[in-house]
Motif scaffolding. Structure first.
Motif, PDB file in Angstrom:
ATOM      1  N   ASN A  46       5.467  -3.287  47.772  1.00 30.78           N
ATOM      2  CA  ASN A  46       6.858  -3.567  47.440  1.00 30.78           C
ATOM      3  C   ASN A  46       7.719  -3.405  48.700  1.00 30.78           C
ATOM      4  O   ASN A  46       7.948  -2.293  49.178  1.00 30.78           O
ATOM      5  N   GLN A  47       8.199  -4.522  49.242  1.00 28.28           N
ATOM      6  CA  GLN A  47       8.945  -4.512  50.495  1.00 28.28           C
ATOM      7  C   GLN A  47      10.277  -3.776  50.375  1.00 28.28           C
ATOM      8  O   GLN A  47      10.693  -3.091  51.308  1.00 28.28           O
ATOM      9  N   ASN A  48      10.952  -3.863  49.248  1.00 27.68           N
ATOM     10  CA  ASN A  48      12.219  -3.142  49.064  1.00 27.68           C
ATOM     11  C   ASN A  48      12.001  -1.635  49.133  1.00 27.68           C
ATOM     12  O   ASN A  48      12.808  -0.914  49.724  1.00 27.68           O
ATOM     13  N   ASN A  49      10.924  -1.156  48.520  1.00 28.53           N
ATOM     14  CA  ASN A  49      10.612   0.271  48.573  1.00 28.53           C
ATOM     15  C   ASN A  49      10.282   0.713  49.990  1.00 28.53           C
ATOM     16  O   ASN A  49      10.696   1.793  50.425  1.00 28.53           O
ATOM     17  N   ARG A  50       9.572  -0.117  50.705  1.00 27.27           N
ATOM     18  CA  ARG A  50       9.217   0.219  52.082  1.00 27.27           C
ATOM     19  C   ARG A  50      10.469   0.301  52.957  1.00 27.27           C
ATOM     20  O   ARG A  50      10.625   1.222  53.759  1.00 27.27           O
ATOM     21  N   GLU A  51      11.370  -0.657  52.793  1.00 30.46           N
ATOM     22  CA  GLU A  51      12.615  -0.643  53.570  1.00 30.46           C
ATOM     23  C   GLU A  51      13.464   0.566  53.214  1.00 30.46           C
ATOM     24  O   GLU A  51      14.055   1.208  54.094  1.00 30.46           O
ATOM     25  N   ARG A  52      13.532   0.904  51.947  1.00 27.63           N
ATOM     26  CA  ARG A  52      14.292   2.078  51.503  1.00 27.63           C
ATOM     27  C   ARG A  52      13.716   3.360  52.107  1.00 27.63           C
ATOM     28  O   ARG A  52      14.450   4.213  52.607  1.00 27.63           O
ATOM     29  N   PHE A  53      12.401   3.487  52.084  1.00 26.29           N
ATOM     30  CA  PHE A  53      11.722   4.650  52.644  1.00 26.29           C
ATOM     31  C   PHE A  53      11.995   4.771  54.140  1.00 26.29           C
ATOM     32  O   PHE A  53      12.372   5.835  54.632  1.00 26.29           O
ATOM     33  N   GLU A  54      11.798   3.681  54.863  1.00 23.00           N
ATOM     34  CA  GLU A  54      11.998   3.704  56.315  1.00 23.00           C
ATOM     35  C   GLU A  54      13.438   4.047  56.677  1.00 23.00           C
ATOM     36  O   GLU A  54      13.685   4.835  57.590  1.00 23.00           O
ATOM     37  N   ILE A 114      13.790  13.779  50.589  1.00 19.57           N
ATOM     38  CA  ILE A 114      12.855  13.949  49.465  1.00 19.57           C
ATOM     39  C   ILE A 114      13.485  13.433  48.180  1.00 19.57           C
ATOM     40  O   ILE A 114      12.848  12.682  47.420  1.00 19.57           O
ATOM     41  N   GLU A 115      14.721  13.783  47.944  1.00 16.36           N
ATOM     42  CA  GLU A 115      15.401  13.343  46.718  1.00 16.36           C
ATOM     43  C   GLU A 115      15.537  11.818  46.673  1.00 16.36           C
ATOM     44  O   GLU A 115      15.345  11.204  45.626  1.00 16.36           O
ATOM     45  N   GLU A 116      15.835  11.213  47.822  1.00 14.01           N
ATOM     46  CA  GLU A 116      16.013   9.757  47.880  1.00 14.01           C
ATOM     47  C   GLU A 116      14.705   8.979  47.697  1.00 14.01           C
ATOM     48  O   GLU A 116      14.727   7.838  47.242  1.00 14.01           O
ATOM     49  N   CYS A 117      13.581   9.596  48.051  1.00 13.83           N
ATOM     50  CA  CYS A 117      12.335   8.821  48.111  1.00 13.83           C
ATOM     51  C   CYS A 117      11.179   9.346  47.262  1.00 13.83           C
ATOM     52  O   CYS A 117      10.152   8.677  47.169  1.00 13.83           O
TER      53      CYS A 117
END
Length: 134
Positions: A46-54, A114-117
């Motif tokens: 999931n590219q959106n999740n990867r961008e959010r994490f980074e 941690i809370e965000e991801c």
């Protein structure tokens, strides 16, 4: 012909040197304590999740008062049996001491990350290491 080769090498060298960090931006790797974290995502494609994490991870590391150096990575396309490429992301952070790493664990920037991801990952494994004198 030789002149063209030399000019090409010079241009490549100049290009590479202008892309590198300048001396004031670099932080030295601190061999006293290394904190290595591996993340396995629930949905690793999931590219959106990867961008959010980074985005969240980079913000956290930028705001950390204790992390000296860091490296964020993804698994390579390895062909050797000894390489585990099952993780989604890796993180290596160095500290001046185990005590500094503990402060990092408790600092607000880390807790916000941690809370965000935390909903993104299925598994996290941490390897902490004290450096040895060389």
């Amino acid at each position: 012909m030789m002149r063209n080769i030399i000019c090409t090498f010079l241009l490549v060298g100049i290009s590479l040197s202008t892309m590198a960090q300048d001396h004031n931006e670099m932080k030295n790797f601190d061999p006293a304590f290394a904190h290595t974290v591996y993340f396995w995502f629930k949905d690793p494609v999931n590219q959106n999740n990867r961008e959010r994490f980074e985005r969240s991870l980079k913000k956290f590391l930028k705001n950390s008062k204790y992390a000296k150096t860091n490296f964020i990575g993804t698994p390579p396309n390895a062909t050797r049996d000894v390489v585990d490429g099952s993780f989604t992301y890796s993180l290596i952070v160095t500290f001046e001491s185990a005590e500094a790493q503990q402060h990092y664990q408790d600092e607000e920037a880390h807790l916000i990350f941690i809370e965000e991801c935390k909903d993104l990952w299925d598994k996290v494994i941490v390897y902490d290491s004290n450096g040895i004198n060389q």
